[in-house]
Design an enzyme around this catalytic site. Structure first.
Site, mmCIF file in Angstrom:
data_model
loop_
_atom_site.group_PDB
_atom_site.id
_atom_site.type_symbol
_atom_site.label_atom_id
_atom_site.label_comp_id
_atom_site.label_asym_id
_atom_site.label_seq_id
_atom_site.Cartn_x
_atom_site.Cartn_y
_atom_site.Cartn_z
ATOM 1 N N THR A 139 0.818 -1.214 0.000
ATOM 2 C CA THR A 139 0.000 0.000 0.000
ATOM 3 C C THR A 139 0.854 1.267 0.000
ATOM 4 O OG1 THR A 139 -1.537 1.255 1.393
ATOM 5 C CG2 THR A 139 -0.090 -0.265 2.521
ATOM 6 N N GLU A 195 0.223 3.602 1.948
ATOM 7 C CA GLU A 195 0.188 4.133 3.320
ATOM 8 C C GLU A 195 1.512 3.951 4.047
ATOM 9 O OE1 GLU A 195 -3.250 3.490 5.653
ATOM 10 O OE2 GLU A 195 -4.601 3.564 3.950
ATOM 11 N N LYS A 221 2.026 -3.249 7.418
ATOM 12 C CA LYS A 221 2.329 -3.452 5.990
ATOM 13 C C LYS A 221 3.785 -3.060 5.708
ATOM 14 C CE LYS A 221 0.024 -4.579 3.018
ATOM 15 N NZ LYS A 221 -0.333 -5.937 2.469
HETATM 16 P P1 NAD Z 1 -9.606 -7.376 2.075
HETATM 17 O O1 NAD Z 1 -9.618 -7.100 3.543
HETATM 18 O O2 NAD Z 1 -10.817 -7.079 1.278
HETATM 19 O O3 NAD Z 1 -9.245 -8.915 1.819
HETATM 20 C C1 NAD Z 1 -8.245 -9.583 2.518
HETATM 21 C C2 NAD Z 1 -8.403 -11.072 2.252
HETATM 22 O O4 NAD Z 1 -7.348 -11.755 2.934
HETATM 23 C C3 NAD Z 1 -9.716 -11.642 2.796
HETATM 24 O O5 NAD Z 1 -10.290 -12.504 1.832
HETATM 25 C C4 NAD Z 1 -9.290 -12.409 4.045
HETATM 26 O O6 NAD Z 1 -10.122 -13.528 4.316
HETATM 27 C C5 NAD Z 1 -7.890 -12.845 3.653
HETATM 28 N N1 NAD Z 1 -7.030 -13.092 4.821
HETATM 29 C C6 NAD Z 1 -6.883 -12.309 5.922
HETATM 30 N N2 NAD Z 1 -6.007 -12.872 6.778
HETATM 31 C C7 NAD Z 1 -5.572 -14.021 6.195
HETATM 32 C C8 NAD Z 1 -4.646 -15.030 6.570
HETATM 33 N N3 NAD Z 1 -3.990 -14.961 7.746
HETATM 34 N N4 NAD Z 1 -4.427 -16.054 5.735
HETATM 35 C C9 NAD Z 1 -5.101 -16.147 4.554
HETATM 36 N N5 NAD Z 1 -5.999 -15.233 4.150
HETATM 37 C C10 NAD Z 1 -6.231 -14.160 4.959
HETATM 38 O O7 NAD Z 1 -8.353 -6.589 1.537
HETATM 39 P P2 NAD Z 1 -8.149 -5.899 0.111
HETATM 40 O O8 NAD Z 1 -8.693 -4.519 0.180
HETATM 41 O O9 NAD Z 1 -8.589 -6.816 -0.946
HETATM 42 O O10 NAD Z 1 -6.553 -5.763 0.089
HETATM 43 C C11 NAD Z 1 -5.747 -6.812 -0.455
HETATM 44 C C12 NAD Z 1 -4.289 -6.423 -0.306
HETATM 45 O O11 NAD Z 1 -4.041 -5.207 -0.984
HETATM 46 C C13 NAD Z 1 -3.862 -6.178 1.151
HETATM 47 O O12 NAD Z 1 -2.561 -6.668 1.312
HETATM 48 C C14 NAD Z 1 -3.879 -4.676 1.294
HETATM 49 O O13 NAD Z 1 -2.955 -4.250 2.265
HETATM 50 C C15 NAD Z 1 -3.474 -4.247 -0.097
HETATM 51 N N6 NAD Z 1 -3.974 -2.932 -0.553
HETATM 52 C C16 NAD Z 1 -5.296 -2.609 -0.441
HETATM 53 C C17 NAD Z 1 -5.739 -1.392 -0.962
HETATM 54 C C18 NAD Z 1 -7.196 -0.982 -0.882
HETATM 55 O O14 NAD Z 1 -7.510 0.156 -1.216
HETATM 56 N N7 NAD Z 1 -8.119 -1.868 -0.514
HETATM 57 C C19 NAD Z 1 -4.827 -0.516 -1.548
HETATM 58 C C20 NAD Z 1 -3.479 -0.888 -1.623
HETATM 59 C C21 NAD Z 1 -3.057 -2.106 -1.147
HETATM 60 O O1 DAU Z 2 -4.206 3.938 0.504
HETATM 61 C C1 DAU Z 2 -4.420 2.565 0.381
HETATM 62 C C2 DAU Z 2 -5.288 2.094 1.530
HETATM 63 O O2 DAU Z 2 -6.606 2.528 1.264
HETATM 64 C C3 DAU Z 2 -5.241 0.578 1.704
HETATM 65 O O3 DAU Z 2 -3.939 0.187 2.027
HETATM 66 C C4 DAU Z 2 -6.220 0.137 2.799
HETATM 67 O O4 DAU Z 2 -6.244 -1.279 2.881
HETATM 68 C C5 DAU Z 2 -7.596 0.635 2.428
HETATM 69 O O5 DAU Z 2 -8.522 0.315 3.450
HETATM 70 C C6 DAU Z 2 -7.577 2.153 2.208
HETATM 71 O O6 DAU Z 2 -7.335 2.844 3.463
HETATM 72 P P1 DAU Z 2 -8.127 4.193 3.839
HETATM 73 O O7 DAU Z 2 -8.088 4.362 5.303
HETATM 74 O O8 DAU Z 2 -7.659 5.331 3.006
HETATM 75 O O9 DAU Z 2 -9.615 3.773 3.299
HETATM 76 P P2 DAU Z 2 -11.055 3.998 3.940
HETATM 77 O O10 DAU Z 2 -12.047 3.632 2.902
HETATM 78 O O11 DAU Z 2 -11.186 3.377 5.289
HETATM 79 O O12 DAU Z 2 -11.110 5.574 4.139
HETATM 80 C C7 DAU Z 2 -10.927 6.456 3.031
HETATM 81 C C8 DAU Z 2 -10.942 7.869 3.580
HETATM 82 O O13 DAU Z 2 -12.278 8.180 4.007
HETATM 83 C C9 DAU Z 2 -10.067 8.073 4.792
HETATM 84 O O14 DAU Z 2 -9.514 9.387 4.731
HETATM 85 C C10 DAU Z 2 -11.021 7.961 5.977
HETATM 86 C C11 DAU Z 2 -12.307 8.497 5.402
HETATM 87 N N1 DAU Z 2 -13.552 7.900 5.934
HETATM 88 C C12 DAU Z 2 -13.646 6.532 5.997
HETATM 89 C C13 DAU Z 2 -14.795 5.923 6.454
HETATM 90 C C14 DAU Z 2 -14.893 4.411 6.535
HETATM 91 C C15 DAU Z 2 -14.618 8.710 6.296
HETATM 92 O O15 DAU Z 2 -14.549 9.949 6.219
HETATM 93 N N2 DAU Z 2 -15.777 8.109 6.732
HETATM 94 C C16 DAU Z 2 -15.886 6.732 6.847
HETATM 95 O O16 DAU Z 2 -16.955 6.252 7.308
#
Ligand code: NAD
Ligand code: DAU
Length: 355
Positions: A132, A134, A162
């Site tokens: 990420t 972050e 991470k």
């Molecule tokens: P998510 O929370 O939707 O999914 C995570 C998945 O991992 C789930 O299916 C969960 O069951 C599985 N999991 C959790 N712990 C586990 C374990 N110990 N062993 C096996 N499986 C396990 O997450 P996501 O949003 O799909 O993110 C996927 C990856 O991408 C993560 O590594 C996250 O840090 C990274 N990432 C996410 C975002 C975002 O915006 N969502 C952005 C950048 C990077």
């Molecule tokens: O930047 C990448 C990351 O983006 C990933 O690594 C994380 O797994 C993913 O969850 C996401 O993190 P954020 O904290 O940025 O995402 P989230 O959707 O939780 O929040 C987005 C922004 O919105 C953040 O500034 C917090 C704000 N927020 C979030 C929620 C859930 C609100 O204002 N209200 C809310 O209810």
């Protein structure tokens, strides 16, 4: 054959679906099915013989070793993680366990497998770690976007866990020669996004007449990328990325949270107007800010573009319209998440496996 971890989550699930649709190579999908894992996301490939689902933990080295020996993958892609920042603030333990200790155990199992491969397959093998933006911390208004050379300055338990995992991956390359690739992506959005995160939460709350919670002043900035574009970037890095390198992935789409929420409200006003004729934006409610809330993220994705020729296909405007429409069109998936039915089914169908 590739092995994907976390392939029942939001990004991993989209990746598996797109991989099987566009690539065709079989996938072993190892997922613990925490609250964030949802097999309904994978319904389209449930009876696809190229998809082998295993419910298990990346932190179980014996199970991972067994799967590697059985399926002999040419690559392991690590999506599995605890991913929600707010949850990491309330309970960081699981984040350390899965993101740090789990990644360590996974790396060790993969190293053992990779070490015994014959020379040709050993050289071609890849371990791709999905991370990420972050990990780089937070930006002020005039700062340039995060480049791969930025210092790591994680601010939340999630981003610290991470960052730790990224460091382990780097060290396993430098010390043991494991052929690794790391991607650091900005905020994703799109189909199958669990409604604890901002965009799906706002869509669902809007449709059910609930408040739309905006943390603090709503002027925090995130750099949004449509999830299918993240998946195409990962495919490209796996295909042509230089071993040991990290690649930032982003869509040049910086938006303030309040603007994102107002955009969603405007799309819903157009696509599914409220019965009482009011605008959805009247549901916006400012709430207490997230502790340690990072102010701004922005990704400089030029390395990925210049070295590997990757570009996102969607703008924020096209991607967010598709996303809102997807949630309107896929109410059965949404309802199963909201009423918790997806969990009951999961526990009945798939007990956690061990070696
Ligand atoms: P998510 O929370 O939707 O999914 C995570 C998945 O991992 C789930 O299916 C969960 O069951 C599985 N999991 C959790 N712990 C586990 C374990 N110990 N062993 C096996 N499986 C396990 O997450 P996501 O949003 O799909 O993110 C996927 C990856 O991408 C993560 O590594 C996250 O840090 C990274 N990432 C996410 C975002 C975002 O915006 N969502 C952005 C950048 C990077
Ligand atoms: O930047 C990448 C990351 O983006 C990933 O690594 C994380 O797994 C993913 O969850 C996401 O993190 P954020 O904290 O940025 O995402 P989230 O959707 O939780 O929040 C987005 C922004 O919105 C953040 O500034 C917090 C704000 N927020 C979030 C929620 C859930 C609100 O204002 N209200 C809310 O209810």
């Amino acid at each position: 054959m590739i092995l994907v971890t976390g392939g029942a989550g939001f990004i991993g699930g989209n990746f598996v679906l797109d991989w099987l649709a566009e690539h065709g190579e079989p996938v072993v999908n190892l997922d613990k099915l925490t609250y964030a894992g949802n097999l309904n996301t994978l319904a389209a490939v449930q009876s696809d013989t190229r998809h082998h689902f295993v419910r298990g933990d990346i932190g179980d080295p014996a199970l991972v070793a067994q799967l590697l020996a059985e399926y002999q993958p040419r690559a392991v892609l690590n999506f599995a993680a605890e991913s929600h920042v707010d949850r990491s603030i309330h309970g960081p333990g699981e984040f350390i366990q899965t993101n740090v200790v789990g990644t360590f155990n996974l790396l060790e199992a993969v190293r053992g497998y990779w070490h015994e491969l014959p020379a040709g397959r050993k050289a071609a093998f890849r371990f791709l770690h999905v991370s990420t933006d972050e990990v780089y911390g937070t930006l002020s208004a005039g700062d340039p976007p995060f480049a791969e050379t930025n210092r790591y300055e994680p601010n939340s338990p999630y981003s610290a866990s991470k960052a730790a995992s990224d460091h382990l991956v780097r060290a396993w390359h430098h010390t043991y020669g494991l052929p690794v690739l790391t991607t650091n992506c900005s905020n994703n959005y799109g189909p199958y996004h669990f409604p604890e995160k901002l965009i799906p939460l706002v869509i669902l709350n809007a449709l059910t007449g609930k408040p739309l919670p905006v943390y603090g002043d709503g002027q925090q900035i995130r750099d949004w990328l449509y999830v299918k574009d993240h998946c195409s970037a990962i495919r490209r890095v796996l295909e042509a990325g230089r071993v040991g390198q990290t690649y930032n992935v982003g869509g040049w789409n910086e938006k303030a949270n309040l603007d994102v929420v107002q955009t969603i409200c405007g799309l819903l006003d157009e696509l599914k107007p409220r019965d009482d004729g009011q605008l959805y934006r009247t549901q916006i409610t400012f709430v207490t800010d997230r502790p340690g809330h990072d102010r701004r993220y922005a990704i400089d994705a030029r390395k990925l573009e210049q070295e590997l020729g990757w570009k996102p296909a969607e703008t924020f405007e096209s991607g967010i319209r598709k996303t809102v429409q997807w949630y309107l069109d896929n109410q059965p998936w949404v309802q199963n998440v909201v009423n918790g039915a997806y969990r009951e089914w999961t526990d009945k169908q798939y007990p956690l496996q061990h070696a």
